[in-house]
Design an enzyme around this catalytic site. Sequence first.
Site, PDB file in Angstrom:
ATOM      1  N   LYS A 127       6.738  -0.677   0.660  1.00 41.64           N
ATOM      2  CA  LYS A 127       6.371  -1.344   1.910  1.00 41.64           C
ATOM      3  C   LYS A 127       5.013  -1.982   1.648  1.00 41.64           C
ATOM      4  O   LYS A 127       4.008  -1.296   1.492  1.00 41.64           O
ATOM      5  CB  LYS A 127       6.299  -0.354   3.058  1.00 41.64           C
ATOM      6  CG  LYS A 127       6.004  -1.031   4.388  1.00 41.64           C
ATOM      7  CD  LYS A 127       6.248  -0.080   5.539  1.00 41.64           C
ATOM      8  CE  LYS A 127       6.170  -0.778   6.877  1.00 41.64           C
ATOM      9  NZ  LYS A 127       4.910  -1.473   7.107  1.00 41.64           N
ATOM     10  N   GLU A 185       6.277 -10.724   2.288  1.00 40.14           N
ATOM     11  CA  GLU A 185       4.916 -10.356   2.626  1.00 40.14           C
ATOM     12  C   GLU A 185       3.936 -11.128   1.757  1.00 40.14           C
ATOM     13  O   GLU A 185       4.120 -11.222   0.542  1.00 40.14           O
ATOM     14  CB  GLU A 185       4.776  -8.841   2.376  1.00 40.14           C
ATOM     15  CG  GLU A 185       3.840  -8.147   3.297  1.00 40.14           C
ATOM     16  CD  GLU A 185       4.432  -7.915   4.697  1.00 40.14           C
ATOM     17  OE1 GLU A 185       5.598  -8.279   4.950  1.00 40.14           O
ATOM     18  OE2 GLU A 185       3.690  -7.375   5.540  1.00 40.14           O
TER      19      GLU A 185
END
Length: 679
Positions: A127, A185
Site C-alpha cells: 500500500k 499512486e
Amino acid sequence: MAKGEAAQGRQGPPPGAVRRAEALRREIEYHNWRYYVLDSPVISDAEYDALMRELQELEARWPELRTPDSPTQRVGAPPREDMGEVRHRIPMLSLDNAFTEEEVRDFDRRLRSLLGLEVARYVCEPKFDGASVSLRYEEGILVLAGTRGDGYRGEDVTPNARTIGTVPLRLQGRGWPRVLEVRGEVVIRKEDFRRLNEERLERGESPFANPRNAAAGSLRQLDPAVTASRPLSFFAWGLGEVSEPFARYRHEVMRRLRQWGFAVSAYIEVAEGVEACLRYYRRMLEIRDQAPFEMDGVVYKLDDMALSERAGYTARAPRWAVAHKFPAEEATTVVEDIFPSVGRTGVITPVAILRPVEVGGVTVSRASLHNQDEVERKDVRIGDTVIVRRAGEVIPEIVAVVEEKRPQGARRWHMPKRCPVCGAEVVRLEGEAAHRCMGGLYCPAQRKGAIRHFASRRAMDIQGLGQKLVDQLVGQGLVETPADLYCLRKEDLVGLERMAEKSAQNLLDALERSKSTTLARFLYALGIPHVGEATAQTLAEHFGTLERIMEASLEGLQQVPDIGPVVAQAIHRFFRQRHNREVIRRLLEAGVHWPSPRRRGGALEGKTFVLTGALEGMTREEAKRRIEALGGRVTESVSRRTDYVVVGRDPGSKLERARALGVPTLDERAFLRLLEGSG
Ligand code: IVH
C-alpha cells in the site's frame, strides 16, 4: 491549427519531418521507459539529450508536430490559470482497514461466505503512501489525469502528470482497450525525499513533513515546471473505466499494465488463502525499511474480478479488498532537552532528546531538528509534547508541536555562541542555514574529517594515509590535529593494525615528501569552509604569502576576484581562531614549506609540463606537486606551448602528439635530473 497556418501563409511540415518526429517520440519514450521504469538505460545521457534536442528543434520549427504525447511536454507545459475538474465515472473509492491478523481473517471469512468460496485467492500488493491519480488513455494516448478528490470529482492535473517520468504518455505494445483508465499512486522515493528536503533546507525553505505530503503538494502545483523539478514516480495499482475488458484476473491486469509501459511494484504476489496473505504481510513488514518508497501497509484484493463484482461495494469501499496497515510511523512524546551536536564537518545540528517512545516498531529517543531556523519555525521548546516520525532508516524527525499540551515554563532553545566541543566561535555564514564551529583544525568532533582531508591527494597528498589509518591514529590518541602527523615516530606506527616495519617507513617517507608543497595546496588542505582548490589557488596568487592571507582584513579578502562576502567571512573567521593559528604554526615548524614568491624564478618558472604514462618512482600527483613546487605548471594536453612531455610506462597519444609537434620529451631519469638540478 489550420487557421494559424493559413494566416501565416506557412507550409505544414514535410512528410520527412513528420516521420522523423514520430520516430523520435517513440524512441525517446522507449528510453524513458528503460530509464524510469526498468531502471536500466541502454543509451548514455548525452545520446538521450541529442535525441531530445533534435525533437525539440523539429517542434520549434513546426509547432504542429508538438503532439500532447510528445516527450518534450514532460518538462513543463505553460502554467495554467487554475485547475479544472475531472469527474470519475467509476468512483475512486477508499479501502477498509485491518490492523490485526484477526481482522484480516474476519474479512476473508466474510468475503468467502458472501461468495460461497472454500478458499479465496488474493493479489497482495504494497500500500503506497502517496497521492492517488487516475490516468485516462484514449486510443493509447494520455488525455487526462485527475486526482482522487472526493472520489467522484478530482482536480485536473494533466500537464503535471505528463512531467512524471514513469507516466507513459503513450501506451506501448498492443491489445490495450480504446479507453483505459489506470489508477495508481504518485510517490517520492525515500532517497529522493531526503535529497529534496536537504535542498529545501539549504535554500532556507521549509522541508516537507513526509514523502506523501511532498508527492501530493508537487502533483497539485499550478505550474507544471515545478512538478517537473520534483522527483516523482507513479506506480499503477488498478483500473478505472475500461471500454473493453481485457483480463479476468487482477494479476493478469498488472502484467498487462507492465507490458504497456507502467511501473508496477515488484513486490506484488498471488496468495492462496488468508494465511498466505499474512505471511506476505510479515515479510513485507521486515523489508519495509529497505524498500525504496514508503508503504503504510499492504493490500489484499480478490484476484478474480468477476467474483469481485458479485461481492460489490459499500458506499465507501470495495468488499473484495482490504488494507492491512503497518504500525504507525508517527507517535507523540515529550522533548526533555535540546543539545547542539557538532558533525564531522563542523556543522552544528540541534538534536532533541525525547522521552523514549515506540515508533514503527523501534524505540526512538532523539530526533534531529536540522538547524536554528527549523527550531524556530516549528517552535519546539524544551518540555513540549511533539509528534515524531520515523520512516525507514532515516533519523527520526519532529513533525510538529502539540501546542495545547505546552507546559508553563517550556523553554526556548538558542544556538550557543561557542562550540560545545572545542570552544571555538560558532558562526552562521551568510546565505547558509547551518551554524558551524570555526575550529576546523582543532575541534575534536572534526578531527578525523580534517585529517583525512589534509592528507588527501589534492591537498597534502600523503600517500598511504587513508580513512582506516586515520581512524586508528585518532582512536589511539596518537594524532589530534594535522600537525601531530609530522611528530609520528616509527615506534608509534608499528603495532597498529596492518602496519609492519615496512609500511610504517613508507608512511614516514610519504609524510616527509609531503612537506614540500605549494601555498595553494596547503590552503586547500586546511579545510576552510568554502575554500576549494580554485579558491585556494586564487588566494595564493593574489596574496603571495600565508602571512598576508592570515592577516588580511575582511575587506581585503573581498577585493580578491571571485571571492564573495560568504567565502571572505569564512576565511577571516577561520584564521581568527587561536587554535587554528597554533596548528598552522606547528605545521610550519615541522617543516612544511613551499617556494616563497622571491625564491621563484627557479629553472621551472614559467615552464609547462604534460605527463603521460606511469612513472616508476612517484605518482602523477607527486610529480605534479614537485613541478609546481619549483614554479612550473602541469597541463593536460600537449600544444606548441608545452615545454616538456614527461613520458612514463605505457604512454598514451600525448607522446605521439609531442613528437608530431616537436615538443621535447623527458624519460623518468631525465625528469628526475631536471627536478634535482632545479631544487
Ligand atoms: S486499491 C477501490 N491498491 O490507498 C479502491 N489502493 O486507503 C481500490 N493505495 O485510495 C484501491 N496503494 O489511493 C489500492 N496497492 C494499492 C494501493 C492503494 C495505495 C491508496 C489509494 C486508495 C487508498 C485507500
